[in-house]
Motif scaffolding. Structure first.
Motif, PDB file in Angstrom:
ATOM      1  N   ARG A 141       0.823  -1.214   0.000  1.00 11.05           N
ATOM      2  CA  ARG A 141       0.000   0.000   0.000  1.00 11.05           C
ATOM      3  C   ARG A 141       0.862   1.271   0.000  1.00 11.05           C
ATOM      4  O   ARG A 141       2.080   1.220   0.080  1.00 11.05           O
ATOM      5  N   GLU A 142       0.167   2.400  -0.103  1.00 11.11           N
ATOM      6  CA  GLU A 142       0.822   3.713  -0.065  1.00 11.11           C
ATOM      7  C   GLU A 142       0.014   4.612   0.850  1.00 11.11           C
ATOM      8  O   GLU A 142      -1.167   4.838   0.593  1.00 11.11           O
ATOM      9  N   PRO A 143       0.610   5.132   1.944  1.00 13.82           N
ATOM     10  CA  PRO A 143       1.989   4.879   2.357  1.00 13.82           C
ATOM     11  C   PRO A 143       2.194   3.426   2.790  1.00 13.82           C
ATOM     12  O   PRO A 143       1.238   2.748   3.184  1.00 13.82           O
ATOM     13  N   LEU A 144       3.447   2.981   2.723  1.00 13.89           N
ATOM     14  CA  LEU A 144       3.764   1.588   3.013  1.00 13.89           C
ATOM     15  C   LEU A 144       3.300   1.221   4.416  1.00 13.89           C
ATOM     16  O   LEU A 144       3.559   1.941   5.382  1.00 13.89           O
ATOM     17  N   SER A 145       2.622   0.082   4.531  1.00 12.37           N
ATOM     18  CA  SER A 145       2.059  -0.312   5.820  1.00 12.37           C
ATOM     19  C   SER A 145       2.013  -1.826   5.940  1.00 12.37           C
ATOM     20  O   SER A 145       2.199  -2.567   4.968  1.00 12.37           O
ATOM     21  N   TYR A 146       1.743  -2.265   7.143  1.00  9.15           N
ATOM     22  CA  TYR A 146       1.685  -3.686   7.476  1.00  9.15           C
ATOM     23  C   TYR A 146       0.543  -4.360   6.724  1.00  9.15           C
ATOM     24  O   TYR A 146      -0.600  -3.908   6.765  1.00  9.15           O
ATOM     25  N   ALA A 147       0.862  -5.464   6.033  1.00  6.05           N
ATOM     26  CA  ALA A 147      -0.151  -6.205   5.286  1.00  6.05           C
ATOM     27  C   ALA A 147      -0.202  -7.665   5.728  1.00  6.05           C
ATOM     28  O   ALA A 147      -0.624  -8.533   4.975  1.00  6.05           O
ATOM     29  N   GLY A 148       0.235  -7.915   6.945  1.00  7.71           N
ATOM     30  CA  GLY A 148       0.199  -9.263   7.492  1.00  7.71           C
ATOM     31  C   GLY A 148       1.586  -9.863   7.639  1.00  7.71           C
ATOM     32  O   GLY A 148       2.602  -9.256   7.282  1.00  7.71           O
ATOM     33  N   VAL A 149       1.609 -11.065   8.174  1.00 10.19           N
ATOM     34  CA  VAL A 149       2.852 -11.812   8.326  1.00 10.19           C
ATOM     35  C   VAL A 149       3.123 -12.585   7.027  1.00 10.19           C
ATOM     36  O   VAL A 149       2.201 -13.074   6.373  1.00 10.19           O
ATOM     37  N   ASN A 150       4.370 -12.695   6.666  1.00 10.07           N
ATOM     38  CA  ASN A 150       4.763 -13.411   5.444  1.00 10.07           C
ATOM     39  C   ASN A 150       4.710 -14.924   5.694  1.00 10.07           C
ATOM     40  O   ASN A 150       5.712 -15.635   5.604  1.00 10.07           O
ATOM     41  N   SER A 151       3.524 -15.408   5.986  1.00 10.26           N
ATOM     42  CA  SER A 151       3.364 -16.793   6.431  1.00 10.26           C
ATOM     43  C   SER A 151       3.711 -17.804   5.335  1.00 10.26           C
ATOM     44  O   SER A 151       4.289 -18.861   5.619  1.00 10.26           O
ATOM     45  N   LEU A 152       3.366 -17.508   4.088  1.00  7.44           N
ATOM     46  CA  LEU A 152       3.690 -18.435   3.011  1.00  7.44           C
ATOM     47  C   LEU A 152       5.204 -18.600   2.871  1.00  7.44           C
ATOM     48  O   LEU A 152       5.716 -19.726   2.781  1.00  7.44           O
ATOM     49  N   GLY A 153       5.911 -17.485   2.863  1.00  4.14           N
ATOM     50  CA  GLY A 153       7.368 -17.552   2.784  1.00  4.14           C
ATOM     51  C   GLY A 153       7.970 -18.276   3.974  1.00  4.14           C
ATOM     52  O   GLY A 153       8.917 -19.059   3.828  1.00  4.14           O
TER      53      GLY A 153
ATOM     54  N   SER B   1       3.800 -24.096  12.158  1.00  7.43           N
ATOM     55  CA  SER B   1       2.562 -23.320  12.335  1.00  7.43           C
ATOM     56  C   SER B   1       2.548 -22.619  13.687  1.00  7.43           C
ATOM     57  O   SER B   1       2.049 -21.490  13.814  1.00  7.43           O
ATOM     58  N   GLU B   2       3.105 -23.272  14.697  1.00  7.30           N
ATOM     59  CA  GLU B   2       3.173 -22.659  16.033  1.00  7.30           C
ATOM     60  C   GLU B   2       4.028 -21.399  16.022  1.00  7.30           C
ATOM     61  O   GLU B   2       3.649 -20.368  16.585  1.00  7.30           O
ATOM     62  N   ALA B   3       5.198 -21.481  15.363  1.00  7.77           N
ATOM     63  CA  ALA B   3       6.088 -20.320  15.299  1.00  7.77           C
ATOM     64  C   ALA B   3       5.438 -19.175  14.526  1.00  7.77           C
ATOM     65  O   ALA B   3       5.524 -18.005  14.932  1.00  7.77           O
ATOM     66  N   ILE B   4       4.767 -19.498  13.419  1.00 10.99           N
ATOM     67  CA  ILE B   4       4.097 -18.460  12.632  1.00 10.99           C
ATOM     68  C   ILE B   4       2.968 -17.823  13.436  1.00 10.99           C
ATOM     69  O   ILE B   4       2.790 -16.591  13.437  1.00 10.99           O
ATOM     70  N   GLY B   5       2.197 -18.652  14.157  1.00 12.30           N
ATOM     71  CA  GLY B   5       1.135 -18.109  15.000  1.00 12.30           C
ATOM     72  C   GLY B   5       1.671 -17.183  16.073  1.00 12.30           C
ATOM     73  O   GLY B   5       1.046 -16.156  16.397  1.00 12.30           O
TER      74      GLY B   5
ATOM     75  N   GLU C 181       0.889 -13.166  16.663  1.00  9.51           N
ATOM     76  CA  GLU C 181       0.451 -12.609  17.942  1.00  9.51           C
ATOM     77  C   GLU C 181       1.286 -11.392  18.325  1.00  9.51           C
ATOM     78  O   GLU C 181       0.754 -10.390  18.825  1.00  9.51           O
ATOM     79  N   VAL C 182       2.588 -11.462  18.074  1.00 14.02           N
ATOM     80  CA  VAL C 182       3.455 -10.315  18.348  1.00 14.02           C
ATOM     81  C   VAL C 182       2.981  -9.097  17.552  1.00 14.02           C
ATOM     82  O   VAL C 182       2.859  -7.985  18.093  1.00 14.02           O
ATOM     83  N   TYR C 183       2.664  -9.306  16.277  1.00 13.22           N
ATOM     84  CA  TYR C 183       2.268  -8.176  15.448  1.00 13.22           C
ATOM     85  C   TYR C 183       0.850  -7.694  15.745  1.00 13.22           C
ATOM     86  O   TYR C 183       0.506  -6.551  15.416  1.00 13.22           O
TER      87      TYR C 183
ATOM     88  N   LYS D 200      13.080 -16.833  19.809  1.00  7.60           N
ATOM     89  CA  LYS D 200      14.040 -16.170  18.920  1.00  7.60           C
ATOM     90  C   LYS D 200      13.331 -15.162  18.026  1.00  7.60           C
ATOM     91  O   LYS D 200      13.824 -14.047  17.801  1.00  7.60           O
ATOM     92  N   GLU D 201      12.153 -15.542  17.513  1.00  6.12           N
ATOM     93  CA  GLU D 201      11.419 -14.662  16.603  1.00  6.12           C
ATOM     94  C   GLU D 201      10.891 -13.435  17.342  1.00  6.12           C
ATOM     95  O   GLU D 201      10.970 -12.311  16.833  1.00  6.12           O
ATOM     96  N   ARG D 202      10.322 -13.644  18.541  1.00  5.05           N
ATOM     97  CA  ARG D 202       9.828 -12.501  19.313  1.00  5.05           C
ATOM     98  C   ARG D 202      10.949 -11.509  19.582  1.00  5.05           C
ATOM     99  O   ARG D 202      10.788 -10.287  19.404  1.00  5.05           O
TER     100      ARG D 202
END
Length: 259
Positions: free
Chosen positions: A182-194, A202-206, A210-212, A237-239
């Motif tokens: 988007r413009e201006p650049l903004s959060y569009a979710g977690v890059n879960s597929l990547g 799935s637990e780590a992605i979830g 939650e952090v975001y 580690k991710e948090r």
């Protein structure tokens, strides 16, 4: 394997099994690792340090003088890791007195017409699509993907495993594991597929999601959101990667979710 129609300086260090096609120029103070292929009409200026088994396509210019008025001719380098592919007409400028080097990691893909300016850091396994323009002092961490025709403002940081939509104007830092659009650049979710493709559970992605939620969906300012995250969410580690990225941001991070 080196064409007689190329011009190679006598003190350039060329590894075994390097192929250099016609009409390429390799200047002094250059090192090229074994197994690398360099196509026609490539210019490699002094200070280039190119790894093993790289592929550099026609028209690329490596280690050109920085397009920066503070550059005063100081010695500096461009360092490119192993197994990196640099497509047609990519330009990578060497460093200035600030960091004295521009670094591109291993196993990267820089598509046609990408520009990497002075003093940038590009991690490993990064994909930068066609015509992306990266200004000076930018940092792009491992496994990030930058969509085509994007422009990244100087001193911006792009976090690991993030994905920036094509055509984006990246003026603020992009936190790790996110999609930015988007413009201006903004959060569009977690890059879960990547993340799934790279073996995240799935637990780590979830947990990342939650952090975001605290950072971008709960109407908290960043300082309060980070406090709530550290109080309410288990340390992983991710948090910690996310928290440390947000805390160390100097330009500020992109906006939260916009409807």
């Amino acid at each position: 394997m080196i064409s007689k129609l190329s011009q190679i300086h006598d003190n350039a260090k060329i590894g075994d099994d390097v192929t250099i096609d016609p009409f390429t120029v390799v200047h002094e103070n250059v090192e090229i690792g074994e197994g690398t292929w360099i196509g026609s009409n490539v210019t490699i200026f002094p200070g280039a340090r190119i790894g093993k088994n790289c592929k550099i396509f026609p028209g690329a210019v490596i280690a050109g003088i920085p397009q920066d008025l503070k550059f005063q001719g100081e010695e500096s380098t461009v360092e490119i890791g192993d197994y990196t592919t640099i497509r047609e007409c990519v330009t990578i400028s060497r460093g200035t007195i600030d960091k004295r080097t521009t670094k591109v990691g291993s196993n990267c893909l820089l598509m046609a017409y990408v520009h990497i300016a002075h003093d940038c850091y590009v991690g490993n396994h990064v994909i930068i699509a066609n015509s992306v323009q990266v200004a000076g002092h930018v940092s792009i961490d491992d496994w990030a993907i930058i969509g085509g025709s994007s422009a990244i403002h100087q001193f911006v940081k792009v976090g690991m495993h993030s994905m920036v939509s094509g055509g984006s104007l990246v003026r603020k830092d992009v936190p790790p594991f996110t999609k930015a659009a988007r413009e201006p650049l903004s959060y569009a979710g977690v890059n879960s597929l990547g993340l799934r493709r790279r073996g995240f559970s799935s637990e780590a992605i979830g947990h990342i999601q939650e952090v975001y939620r605290y950072l971008f969906l709960n109407s908290l300012n960043n300082s309060r959101a980070l406090e709530e995250i550290e109080i309410n969410l288990p340390a992983t580690k991710e948090r910690d990667e996310i928290v440390n990225f947000i805390r160390s941001s100097e330009r500020g991070v992109m906006k939260g979710y916009i409807n």
